[in-house]
Enzyme design. Structure first.
Site, PDB file in Angstrom:
ATOM      1  N   GLY A  69       0.789  -1.232   0.000  1.00 57.77           N
ATOM      2  CA  GLY A  69       0.000   0.000   0.000  1.00 57.77           C
ATOM      3  C   GLY A  69       0.820   1.280   0.000  1.00 57.77           C
ATOM      4  O   GLY A  69       0.278   2.358  -0.213  1.00 57.77           O
ATOM      5  N   ASP A 127      -4.874   1.689  11.134  1.00 59.76           N
ATOM      6  CA  ASP A 127      -6.287   1.411  11.417  1.00 59.76           C
ATOM      7  C   ASP A 127      -6.391   0.880  12.848  1.00 59.76           C
ATOM      8  O   ASP A 127      -6.438   1.655  13.800  1.00 59.76           O
ATOM      9  CB  ASP A 127      -6.808   0.435  10.364  1.00 59.76           C
ATOM     10  CG  ASP A 127      -8.308   0.256  10.378  1.00 59.76           C
ATOM     11  OD1 ASP A 127      -8.969   0.809  11.269  1.00 59.76           O
ATOM     12  OD2 ASP A 127      -8.847  -0.444   9.509  1.00 59.76           O
ATOM     13  N   PHE A 176     -13.938   2.595   4.402  1.00 56.24           N
ATOM     14  CA  PHE A 176     -12.879   1.880   3.685  1.00 56.24           C
ATOM     15  C   PHE A 176     -12.447   2.745   2.518  1.00 56.24           C
ATOM     16  O   PHE A 176     -13.259   3.121   1.676  1.00 56.24           O
ATOM     17  CB  PHE A 176     -13.363   0.510   3.203  1.00 56.24           C
ATOM     18  CG  PHE A 176     -12.233  -0.340   2.733  1.00 56.24           C
ATOM     19  CD1 PHE A 176     -11.462  -1.062   3.632  1.00 56.24           C
ATOM     20  CD2 PHE A 176     -11.893  -0.382   1.384  1.00 56.24           C
ATOM     21  CE1 PHE A 176     -10.385  -1.817   3.206  1.00 56.24           C
ATOM     22  CE2 PHE A 176     -10.822  -1.135   0.952  1.00 56.24           C
ATOM     23  CZ  PHE A 176     -10.066  -1.857   1.863  1.00 56.24           C
ATOM     24  N   ASP A 183      -5.753  -0.402  -1.799  1.00 55.53           N
ATOM     25  CA  ASP A 183      -6.486  -1.235  -2.755  1.00 55.53           C
ATOM     26  C   ASP A 183      -7.772  -1.811  -2.187  1.00 55.53           C
ATOM     27  O   ASP A 183      -7.986  -1.831  -0.966  1.00 55.53           O
ATOM     28  CB  ASP A 183      -5.614  -2.421  -3.171  1.00 55.53           C
ATOM     29  CG  ASP A 183      -5.559  -3.482  -2.067  1.00 55.53           C
ATOM     30  OD1 ASP A 183      -5.218  -3.119  -0.908  1.00 55.53           O
ATOM     31  OD2 ASP A 183      -5.886  -4.650  -2.338  1.00 55.53           O
TER      32      ASP A 183
HETATM   33  P1  XMP Z   1      -4.054  -2.195  11.095  1.00 54.44           P
HETATM   34  O1  XMP Z   1      -5.493  -2.477  11.393  1.00 54.44           O
HETATM   35  O2  XMP Z   1      -3.150  -3.308  11.525  1.00 54.44           O
HETATM   36  O3  XMP Z   1      -4.058  -2.236   9.540  1.00 54.44           O
HETATM   37  O4  XMP Z   1      -3.629  -0.832  11.581  1.00 54.44           O
HETATM   38  C1  XMP Z   1      -3.267  -1.531   8.678  1.00 54.44           C
HETATM   39  C2  XMP Z   1      -3.420  -2.186   7.335  1.00 54.44           C
HETATM   40  O5  XMP Z   1      -4.796  -2.537   7.051  1.00 54.44           O
HETATM   41  C3  XMP Z   1      -5.146  -2.193   5.748  1.00 54.44           C
HETATM   42  N1  XMP Z   1      -6.265  -1.225   5.806  1.00 54.44           N
HETATM   43  C4  XMP Z   1      -6.839  -0.660   4.747  1.00 54.44           C
HETATM   44  N2  XMP Z   1      -6.597  -0.789   3.430  1.00 54.44           N
HETATM   45  N3  XMP Z   1      -8.316   0.750   2.943  1.00 54.44           N
HETATM   46  C5  XMP Z   1      -7.331  -0.083   2.534  1.00 54.44           C
HETATM   47  O6  XMP Z   1      -7.097  -0.182   1.321  1.00 54.44           O
HETATM   48  C6  XMP Z   1      -8.638   0.949   4.251  1.00 54.44           C
HETATM   49  O7  XMP Z   1      -9.547   1.724   4.559  1.00 54.44           O
HETATM   50  C7  XMP Z   1      -7.848   0.184   5.191  1.00 54.44           C
HETATM   51  N4  XMP Z   1      -7.871   0.129   6.559  1.00 54.44           N
HETATM   52  C8  XMP Z   1      -6.878  -0.765   6.882  1.00 54.44           C
HETATM   53  C9  XMP Z   1      -3.886  -1.608   5.132  1.00 54.44           C
HETATM   54  O8  XMP Z   1      -3.229  -2.614   4.413  1.00 54.44           O
HETATM   55  C10 XMP Z   1      -3.023  -1.187   6.288  1.00 54.44           C
HETATM   56  O9  XMP Z   1      -1.636  -1.232   6.010  1.00 54.44           O
END
Ligand code: XMP
Length: 210
Positions: A69, A127, A176, A183
């Protein structure tokens, strides 16, 4: 050499809402609205790069970016740095929906040795915080001089623990988001803006809006 870089100098991130920028016709079927336009991303990435440069100039810095990403964010950020640094990439994916939720699987390991270097971990979006917390913990085993984290987007509503990133581009609402590297099913990474998907993409039974 200073033991740790000074406190991050970046101004606080703005909480973004729907932008007035129009979704280009070519993407209107998939993208409901633009949250952060390409020019706004460009300006903020430049501010972030400036703050990071001020903090790390003259230090031994390794940028560790998370695949996939960060591809656009990383490229735009590091081209502003006018001092020597090293870049490495790691691949991590979480077992979302699996039995061991929260565990990370490394799909690409780091090659560089981090000992006695300052490390800046770069990710697309923070996130729940599980990914960056786990990666920070793993990299700390190599005894770098310091570790900080830098994310383009922060979604505070998703946080399951108290993890905070040191450099944050924008705060986004509980949606999202895709584009600028992010992606859905490996699509939309190439979009130059950050946007919200049309509902029918992730819920195919929903009729598409004209
Ligand atoms: P955490 O929950 O571990 O996650 O902080 C981070 C990873 O989760 C994916 N992620 C997203 N990817 N749109 C996306 O395309 C979103 O809204 C989203 N929220 C979480 C992402 O890979 C990130 O590195």
């Amino acid at each position: 050499m200073k033991a740790t870089p000074p406190h991050p100098r970046l101004s606080p991130p703005a909480l973004v809402g729907p932008s007035r920028a129009r979704v280009p016709a070519a993407h209107a079927e998939d993208i409901h609205q633009i949250l952060i336009s390409a020019p706004r991303i460009r300006r903020r990435v430049e501010e972030m790069a400036h703050a990071i440069s001020e903090d790390y100039r003259g230090e031994r810095l390794v940028i560790v970016a998370l695949l996939n990403g960060t591809i656009l964010f990383l490229a735009d950020l590091i081209r502003h740095f006018e001092f020597p640094l090293r870049v490495d990439l790691i691949g991590v994916s979480s077992y979302r929906g699996g039995t061991s939720s929260g565990e990370l699987e490394y799909t690409k390991r780091l090659k560089l040795d981090l000992k006695d270097h300052h490390v800046l971990i770069v990710d697309d979006i923070l996130d729940t915080g599980k990914t960056l917390r786990a990666v920070t913990r793993e990299l700390a085993l190599q005894k770098p001089t310091s570790i900080r984290t830098c994310v383009l987007l922060d979604k505070p509503s998703g946080r399951s623990d108290s993890f905070q990133a040191d450099y944050v581009g924008f705060q986004v609402p509980h949606l999202f988001v895709v584009g600028y590297g992010l992606d859905y099913d490996e699509r939309y990474r190439n979009l130059p803006f950050v946007g919200v998907l049309q509902q029918h993409i992730y819920e195919p039974e929903t009729p598409a809006h004209p």
